[in-house]
Design an enzyme around this catalytic site. Sequence first.
Site, PDB file in Angstrom:
ATOM      1  N   CYS A  19       2.127   3.810  11.727  1.00 24.19           N
ATOM      2  CA  CYS A  19       3.085   3.334  10.728  1.00 24.19           C
ATOM      3  C   CYS A  19       3.363   4.462   9.749  1.00 24.19           C
ATOM      4  O   CYS A  19       2.656   5.472   9.756  1.00 24.19           O
ATOM      5  CB  CYS A  19       2.559   2.086  10.000  1.00 24.19           C
ATOM      6  N   HIS A  61       0.840  -1.194   0.000  1.00 27.90           N
ATOM      7  CA  HIS A  61       0.000   0.000   0.000  1.00 27.90           C
ATOM      8  C   HIS A  61       0.874   1.241   0.000  1.00 27.90           C
ATOM      9  O   HIS A  61       2.036   1.208   0.392  1.00 27.90           O
ATOM     10  CB  HIS A  61      -0.927   0.020   1.220  1.00 27.90           C
TER      11      HIS A  61
END
Length: 660
Positions: free
Chosen positions: A176, A65
Site C-alpha cells: 500500500c 495512519h
Amino acid sequence: MSSMIAADLVDLDLSAATKEAAARSLAERMVARGRVTDLDGFLADVAAREAQMPTGLDGGIGIPHCRSAHVTEPTLAFGRSAAGIDFGAPDGPADLVFLIAAPAGADDAHLTILSALARHLMDPEFTGALRAATSPAEAAALIAGEEQAEGPEAAAGPTAAEEGEAPFRIVAVTSCPTGIAHTYMAAEALEKAGQAAGVELVVETQGSAGFTRLDPATLAAADGVIFAHDVPVRDKERFAGKPTVDVGVKAGVNRPAELIAEVRDKAARGELTAPGSPADAGRPTPVENAGEPDEGYGTKLRKWLMSGVSYMVPFVAAGGLLIALGFALGGWDINKAPSVAEHFAWGQVDSWAALMFQIGGLAFGFLVPVLAGYIAYGMADRPGLVPGFVGGAIALTINAGFLGGLVAGLVAGGTVLAIQKVRIPAALRGIMPVVVIPLLSSIVVGFLMFLVIGKPIASLQNALTDWLSGLSGANAVILGVILGLMMCFDLGGPVNKVAYAFAVGGLATPNEGSLKVMAAVMAAGMVPPLAMALATTVRGRLFTKTERENGKAAWVLGASFISEGAIPFAAADPLRVIPAAMAGGAVTGALSMAFECTLRAPHGGVFVIPLIGNPLLYLLAIVAGTVVSASLVILLKSARKPVPPAVAETTTEVKVPVAA
C-alpha cells in the site's frame, strides 16, 4: 510495542462524530505526550493519506495512519466509539479506531512492530478483547501484547496433504502507499483464508519495513499469483507465466477467499495473466482495475495525467531556473552565445551565463518526452515508457509541443494496454515486455503522431500560442482570474497542478503571452500561505497556538511559491480559508495580467524577482491579493459563533513539550 502505546494514548469514550475529528482527538494525545510536534501539519499528512484510499476495514475498524516529518517516534493511539465513525468501510462505521504515526525516517524495527499490530487487527479474538476492555490501561496492555486475548482457536480445514492430494500453491504480494497497515493486514487475511481453503499460500509483503523476496523455488512451484497492491509491485517480471489475479490492497483485506477461488479457477482453465503477457481478451487489465471499485475513467485519466506532470516538474524547475539564471547573468542575448563546449572562458561572466543557459535548455528539452513517457507509464507501467518517450520526441519534432506530449502519452499507454489484451502463443510471452511490446507500440505511436494526429495537434498548439501572444486587456484579466482561482482551489492538488502545467507548457514555446501566464500563476500560488501568515499576525486570537506557529513558517513558504503552506489552515477550516484564498488569488492573477508582468522561470517565488518583467507592479499584485485574502479569512472567522472560553482553552492551548 510498549514504548508506542500507553494508557494516556487510549480513549475508551471517543465522542468524535467524523473521522477528521477522531484523528484530531487522538492526535492531541500524541501532542501532549511529545510524540507529535505540529498538530495541524501531522493531521494534514493523515488527511493526505486518507485521500489516497479510505482506511476503514470490515469488522468495525478504522486505521488512519501516515508517515510524517512531524512525528518524533513511532506512536499508536487508540479510541473506542460507542456511536461509530465512518471511515469508508463497506460494512459501516468503525467503533475501534487506531491512529498510527510513524516518523518519515522510521527504522525497520519499529515499522515491523506496527506491521505486527496490523496483522493482529485481523484476529477477532484481539478486537473482541479490545471491545470488552474496561480501562485504558487494560486496552493499552492488550495492544502492547502484555495481555493475551483469550478465545478458542479457529478450526482450520483439512489440508490437501492430509487428504492425500498435492496442495494448490499460491504466492502473493501485498503493498500500500504507506506500507504500514494495509500491506500486512492483507497478508494476514490471505494467509488465514489460505489455511481455511487448504492451500499453501506464501506472501511477500512490500512494506515500509522493507521486503524479503520470495524464494525462487517457492515461486517456481507456485500454481497461481495474487497481487493485492496500490503501488507498483517491485520486480514484477518474476511472476511471469502464472495465472494471476491483480487487485487493490483493500480487496486482499476484505475478500481474500474470493481471490483464492478466482486464481484457482484461472489455473483450472489454463489462463495465464502476468506482467508482459496478455490479459484475457475483453477483461480489464490490471491498470484498469487499479484503485477503488467505483473509480471511473475520469478519475483514472486525472491520475495518469498527474503522473506525467509530477515527473515533468523537476525538469521544468531545473531547466527553467537555469535558463533564467543565464538570462540574469548574461542578458537577453545570451541565447545567441556559441556552444560552451567550443568557446568557454573561465574568467568571463558571459561564459558562465551561457553554460547555465545551455544546460537549462537541454534539461528543458526533456519536458515533453518525459511528460508523454510517464503518462504512458501511469497507464501501462514500464512497457509504456518506450512508446511514450518516442511519442513525446515526435511531438517536439513536429512542433506539437505540450499538447502533443499529452496526446502522445495517452496514445502510447492505450496502445500498450491494447497489445496486452491480445492472445499470443506461449513461446512468445517471454519476449513480450522487452521486444514485442516496445517494437509494436513504438511503430503504432510513431505512425499516428507523424501521419494522422500530429499535424492537427501542432496546428492547435500554434493557435494556442498565437492566442496567448495576442492576449491583452479584458481577455488577459479574465484568464488571470481563472488561473488565480484554480491555483488556490486545492493548494497543490489536481486543479492547482492543471493550472501550473498549463503555464509551464507555455514555457516550452515562450512568447509574451505565455510569460504573462507563468507570472500570474506563480503570483496567485504565493497568496494563500502569505495571507494565512498575515492573518495569524494581525488577528492571532482567531487561530490556535499551532496555527500561529504554522503562520510563521507560512511567510517563508509563501515567498518561495509553495502553496501547500496553507494546507494546515485549509484542513482545519476549509469553508472559510479556501474561499478567502481563492478570492485573493483571483485578484492577484488579474492584476498580474493587467500589469503585463512576465516570468521566464517556472518557480522560485520572490527569489526570482530580478527575472520578472515589471517587478514592482508584480509585488504590488501579490500584496493586494494577500491583503484581500487575509481580510476575508479574518472577517469570516470573526463572524462565526464565539467558542466558550472553557472549550477554547481545552481545544486550542495544547501544551507541547520543548526539547532541551
